[in-house]
Each structure stands twice: as structure tokens, then as C-alpha cells.
Design an enzyme around this catalytic site. Structure first.
Site, mmCIF file in Angstrom:
data_model
loop_
_atom_site.group_PDB
_atom_site.id
_atom_site.type_symbol
_atom_site.label_atom_id
_atom_site.label_comp_id
_atom_site.label_asym_id
_atom_site.label_seq_id
_atom_site.Cartn_x
_atom_site.Cartn_y
_atom_site.Cartn_z
ATOM 1 N N HIS A 156 -1.155 -1.049 -4.292
ATOM 2 C CA HIS A 156 -2.464 -1.003 -3.952
ATOM 3 C C HIS A 156 -2.507 0.680 -3.532
ATOM 4 O O HIS A 156 -1.699 1.284 -2.886
ATOM 5 C CB HIS A 156 -2.398 -1.683 -2.472
ATOM 6 C CG HIS A 156 -3.775 -1.515 -1.922
ATOM 7 N ND1 HIS A 156 -4.836 -2.550 -2.268
ATOM 8 C CD2 HIS A 156 -4.167 -1.156 -0.869
ATOM 9 C CE1 HIS A 156 -5.765 -2.215 -1.560
ATOM 10 N NE2 HIS A 156 -5.554 -1.356 -0.458
ATOM 11 N N SER B 202 0.892 -1.067 0.050
ATOM 12 C CA SER B 202 0.103 0.002 -0.117
ATOM 13 C C SER B 202 0.979 1.143 -0.100
ATOM 14 O O SER B 202 1.589 1.483 0.941
ATOM 15 C CB SER B 202 -0.932 0.227 1.199
ATOM 16 O OG SER B 202 -1.401 1.281 1.525
ATOM 17 N N GLY C 62 1.205 -2.327 4.024
ATOM 18 C CA GLY C 62 1.591 -1.119 3.927
ATOM 19 C C GLY C 62 2.942 -0.983 4.765
ATOM 20 O O GLY C 62 4.098 -0.835 4.474
ATOM 21 N N SER C 63 2.486 -0.817 6.276
ATOM 22 C CA SER C 63 3.696 -0.547 7.243
ATOM 23 C C SER C 63 4.831 -1.826 6.895
ATOM 24 O O SER C 63 5.985 -1.440 7.052
ATOM 25 C CB SER C 63 3.223 -0.385 8.645
ATOM 26 O OG SER C 63 1.947 -0.290 8.795
ATOM 27 N N MET D 112 -9.182 7.815 0.018
ATOM 28 C CA MET D 112 -10.178 7.907 1.061
ATOM 29 C C MET D 112 -10.370 9.335 0.763
ATOM 30 O O MET D 112 -9.775 10.498 0.489
ATOM 31 C CB MET D 112 -9.140 8.162 2.384
ATOM 32 C CG MET D 112 -8.523 6.706 2.634
ATOM 33 S SD MET D 112 -7.697 6.714 4.352
ATOM 34 C CE MET D 112 -6.652 5.336 4.019
ATOM 35 N N MET E 272 -11.235 -6.430 4.727
ATOM 36 C CA MET E 272 -10.691 -5.591 5.533
ATOM 37 C C MET E 272 -10.328 -6.378 6.867
ATOM 38 O O MET E 272 -11.174 -6.851 7.659
ATOM 39 C CB MET E 272 -11.183 -4.349 5.844
ATOM 40 C CG MET E 272 -11.605 -3.304 4.923
ATOM 41 S SD MET E 272 -9.851 -3.015 3.818
ATOM 42 C CE MET E 272 -9.010 -1.982 5.337
ATOM 43 N N MET F 267 -12.010 4.134 -0.645
ATOM 44 C CA MET F 267 -12.881 4.215 0.748
ATOM 45 C C MET F 267 -13.636 5.501 0.288
ATOM 46 O O MET F 267 -13.350 6.400 1.094
ATOM 47 C CB MET F 267 -11.880 4.205 1.464
ATOM 48 C CG MET F 267 -11.271 2.885 1.939
ATOM 49 S SD MET F 267 -9.805 2.801 2.858
ATOM 50 C CE MET F 267 -8.650 2.993 1.465
ATOM 51 N N ASP G 84 -4.953 3.450 -1.676
ATOM 52 C CA ASP G 84 -5.804 3.659 -0.845
ATOM 53 C C ASP G 84 -6.279 5.183 -0.838
ATOM 54 O O ASP G 84 -5.596 5.878 -0.639
ATOM 55 C CB ASP G 84 -5.112 3.456 0.535
ATOM 56 C CG ASP G 84 -5.086 1.988 1.024
ATOM 57 O OD1 ASP G 84 -6.026 1.393 0.971
ATOM 58 O OD2 ASP G 84 -3.878 1.551 1.492
ATOM 59 N N GLY H 185 -9.227 3.256 6.930
ATOM 60 C CA GLY H 185 -9.099 4.694 7.432
ATOM 61 C C GLY H 185 -7.344 5.144 7.545
ATOM 62 O O GLY H 185 -7.178 6.274 7.116
ATOM 63 N N PHE H 186 -6.889 4.293 8.075
ATOM 64 C CA PHE H 186 -5.643 4.338 8.453
ATOM 65 C C PHE H 186 -4.574 3.144 8.348
ATOM 66 O O PHE H 186 -4.948 2.162 8.665
ATOM 67 C CB PHE H 186 -5.641 4.831 10.104
ATOM 68 C CG PHE H 186 -6.222 6.065 10.282
ATOM 69 C CD1 PHE H 186 -5.734 7.241 10.036
ATOM 70 C CD2 PHE H 186 -7.642 5.852 10.463
ATOM 71 C CE1 PHE H 186 -6.636 8.528 10.318
ATOM 72 C CE2 PHE H 186 -8.428 6.982 10.828
ATOM 73 C CZ PHE H 186 -7.778 8.171 10.667
ATOM 74 N N GLY H 187 -3.354 3.554 8.168
ATOM 75 C CA GLY H 187 -2.433 2.465 7.916
ATOM 76 C C GLY H 187 -1.852 2.082 9.319
ATOM 77 O O GLY H 187 -2.171 2.894 10.226
ATOM 78 N N GLY H 188 -1.143 1.232 9.524
ATOM 79 C CA GLY H 188 -0.404 0.701 10.939
ATOM 80 C C GLY H 188 -1.294 0.614 11.969
ATOM 81 O O GLY H 188 -0.818 0.351 13.155
ATOM 82 N N HIS I 184 -8.280 0.819 -4.116
ATOM 83 C CA HIS I 184 -9.217 0.589 -3.050
ATOM 84 C C HIS I 184 -10.051 1.683 -2.802
ATOM 85 O O HIS I 184 -9.306 2.662 -1.987
ATOM 86 C CB HIS I 184 -8.297 0.033 -1.912
ATOM 87 C CG HIS I 184 -9.098 -0.083 -0.532
ATOM 88 N ND1 HIS I 184 -8.465 -0.494 0.597
ATOM 89 C CD2 HIS I 184 -10.556 -0.428 -0.317
ATOM 90 C CE1 HIS I 184 -9.381 -0.653 1.475
ATOM 91 N NE2 HIS I 184 -10.850 -0.497 0.965
ATOM 92 N N ASP J 250 -6.464 -6.711 3.771
ATOM 93 C CA ASP J 250 -6.057 -5.744 3.906
ATOM 94 C C ASP J 250 -6.104 -5.056 5.178
ATOM 95 O O ASP J 250 -7.063 -4.966 5.931
ATOM 96 C CB ASP J 250 -6.701 -4.653 2.869
ATOM 97 C CG ASP J 250 -6.311 -3.117 2.682
ATOM 98 O OD1 ASP J 250 -5.053 -2.929 3.279
ATOM 99 O OD2 ASP J 250 -6.618 -2.359 2.165
ATOM 100 N N GLY J 251 -4.622 -4.696 5.797
ATOM 101 C CA GLY J 251 -4.793 -4.240 7.154
ATOM 102 C C GLY J 251 -3.762 -5.084 8.241
ATOM 103 O O GLY J 251 -4.279 -6.265 8.305
ATOM 104 N N GLY J 252 -2.866 -4.432 8.831
ATOM 105 C CA GLY J 252 -2.362 -5.281 9.612
ATOM 106 C C GLY J 252 -1.584 -6.514 9.228
ATOM 107 O O GLY J 252 -1.212 -7.452 9.956
HETATM 108 C C1 DX5 Z 1 -6.291 0.898 5.199
HETATM 109 C C2 DX5 Z 1 -6.098 0.713 4.253
HETATM 110 C C3 DX5 Z 1 -4.960 -0.108 4.210
HETATM 111 C C4 DX5 Z 1 -3.578 0.216 4.917
HETATM 112 C C5 DX5 Z 1 -2.894 -0.964 4.785
HETATM 113 O O1 DX5 Z 1 -7.531 1.979 5.172
HETATM 114 O O2 DX5 Z 1 -6.988 0.180 3.324
HETATM 115 O O3 DX5 Z 1 -4.525 -0.558 2.851
HETATM 116 O O4 DX5 Z 1 -2.906 1.299 4.372
HETATM 117 O O5 DX5 Z 1 -1.666 -0.714 5.840
HETATM 118 P P1 DX5 Z 1 -0.997 -1.425 6.921
HETATM 119 O O6 DX5 Z 1 -0.375 -2.700 6.287
HETATM 120 O O7 DX5 Z 1 0.094 -0.657 7.447
HETATM 121 O O8 DX5 Z 1 -2.112 -1.948 7.860
HETATM 122 ZN ZN ZN Z 2 -6.348 -0.780 1.319
#
Ligand code: DX5
Ligand code: ZN
Length: 217
Positions: free
Chosen positions: A32, A8, A196-197, A36, A136, A67, A34, A141-144, A65, A174-176
Site C-alpha cells: 500500500h 502501508s 502500517g504501524s 500525500m 478510511m 490523497m 500512501d 494524512g498520518f499513520g499511527g 492510495h 485503512d487506518g488504525g
Molecule cells: C493514512 C494512510 C494509512 C496509514 C495507515 O493517511 O492512508 O494508510 O498509513 O497507517 P496505520 O496502520 O499506522 O494507521
Molecule cells: Zn492509505
């Protein structure tokens, strides 16, 4: 089943995006994006200028993606910019069918996304209209954020229903996502892992991408 890693860009270095995109071109399977809008999710990421700049130099497929509310207003523009995959949230629309058809009409692969609190059963009537499903594993909404463990059960339930309906499409998560859960996600039936992270905070992002693709099982 071939596993695809979709880093991401949200966690990339925005001051050196070209460098990061080139690294992804060489090492990842998908990029990917994101997107928003500050309304569907309580955060704003980036819009067309950034997406279009990325699409100009990407040599691997880009997975948008969305959102956002009213994804139907923007599908065409993301398609024109060169996205190969476009997904939007089931819970963001009244009827996903016409929007899935619109994405196909633009020549793109269409996906439906559900947040962690949305039951996968809502996807079941639409599986045959989708080219992939995005589950999800954190709230959009947020990475990390921390991976939500109930994701495994949702993947398994979705996988079972896909089998029942004879639908063979990839499940994206997607996510964590990171080294601690990649093997179990793949074992449960996920085929596309967004990270992402885990990728961009790694000392060696290229190595991280390949270890997520082939985690120790
Ligand atoms: C959250 C995003 C994800 C996110 C993934 O809204 O859709 O794609 O950036 O980031 P990590 O891998 O850090 O959870
Ligand atoms: Zn995403």
C-alpha cells in the site's frame, strides 16, 4: 472471501526500504503506497522517485492510495510506474466517473476512497464503476492514528448496498488496523486490510501479517 493484507510503506524504514519491500514481497498480499500532497491532506509523504524505486523491486501488486487534489493529473504516471490498483478520494473531485474510466484505460484496478466524515451513500452511484472501495478508518494524512469505531457501520451499509446492486468488489479498510480489530473488520465484510504501524512496529512483521490475515475470531 480471501483476505488480503496490504502493509502501508508509510511506516516502513525509509533508510532500509529495500529490506522492507523484500519482506513484504515474501509475506504480504499487496503493498500500500500512501501518496500525500500537503493540500488534500495536511502532510506530504513521498512522490514518484520513491514510488518508482519501490515498484522496481516489488513482486506483489502495488496499491496506490492517492490523497491528492487533481488525481487525474497523476494517474497515468502511477500506472506507468507499475501500480496495479489506484484509488482516489470521492471528496477530492467533482465527478469521479471520468477518473475511474481513466484508471481503467491505463489497465489498472480503480478504487474510490472516503474519509470517516464522508457518508458511504456518496459511493453508491459509482459502485459499478469501481473494482474496490477503500473506507478510511482514520482521517487520511498520518499513520499511527486510533481506529474510528463507526467504520463498522459504514462497511455494513456499503456491503448491504453492494448486495442490493449485485456488485461484488472487495472493501478495503485503512487506518488504525491491527490485531484488536482485524477479526471484527473481516466479520463485517472487509476483505483488504491496510496496516502500517501494526506491521512495521511489530517485533516480527511477517508473523503480524499472517496473524492479521487469520485473526482469532
Ligand atoms: C493514512 C494512510 C494509512 C496509514 C495507515 O493517511 O492512508 O494508510 O498509513 O497507517 P496505520 O496502520 O499506522 O494507521
Ligand atoms: Zn492509505
Amino acid at each position: 472471501m480471501s483476505i488480503k493484507i496490504a502493509p502501508s510503506v508509510l511506516s516502513a524504514d525509509f533508510l532500509h526500504l529495500e529490506k522492507d519491500i523484500k519482506m513484504l514481497n515474501e509475506n504480504a498480499d499487496l503493498i500500500h503506497l500512501d501518496v500525500m500532497d500537503g493540500t488534500f491532506v495536511p502532510n506530504i509523504s513521498f512522490g514518484f522517485p520513491v514510488a518508482e524505486a519501490i515498484l522496481k523491486i516489488s513482486t506483489i501488486p502495488v496499491d496506490a492510495h492517492l490523497m491528492i487534489v487533481h488525481p487525474e493529473k497523476y494517474v497515468e504516471r502511477f500506472a506507468k510506474a507499475g501500480c496495479e490498483m489506484i484509488s482516489f478520494h470521492l471528496e477530492a473531485v467533482d465527478d469521479p466517473s471520468p477518473i475511474l474510466a481513466q484508471i481503467h484505460k491505463c489497465g489498472c484496478k480503480a478504487g474510490l476512497v472516503v474519509n470517516p466524515d464522508i457518508p458511504v451513500e456518496g459511493l453508491f452511484p459509482h459502485l459499478k464503476e469501481c473494482d474496490f472501495i477503500l473506507i478510511m478508518s482514520v482521517f487520511a494524512g498520518f499513520g499511527g492514528q486510533k481506529f474510528i469505531e463507526t467504520t463498522y457501520g459504514k462497511i455494513a451499509a456499503l456491503k448491504a448496498e453492494m448486495k442490493r446492486q449485485g456488485v461484488e468488489i472487495p472493501i478495503e479498510v485503512d487506518g488504525g488496523v491491527g490485531e484488536s480489530n482485524a477479526a471484527k473488520l473481516i466479520g463485517t465484510g472487509a476483505e483488504i486490510l491496510v496496516a502500517g504501524s501494526a506491521v512495521f512496529k511489530a517485533q516480527n512483521p511477517a508473523l503480524m501479517i499472517s496473524s492479521l490475515r487469520n485473526p482469532e475470531r
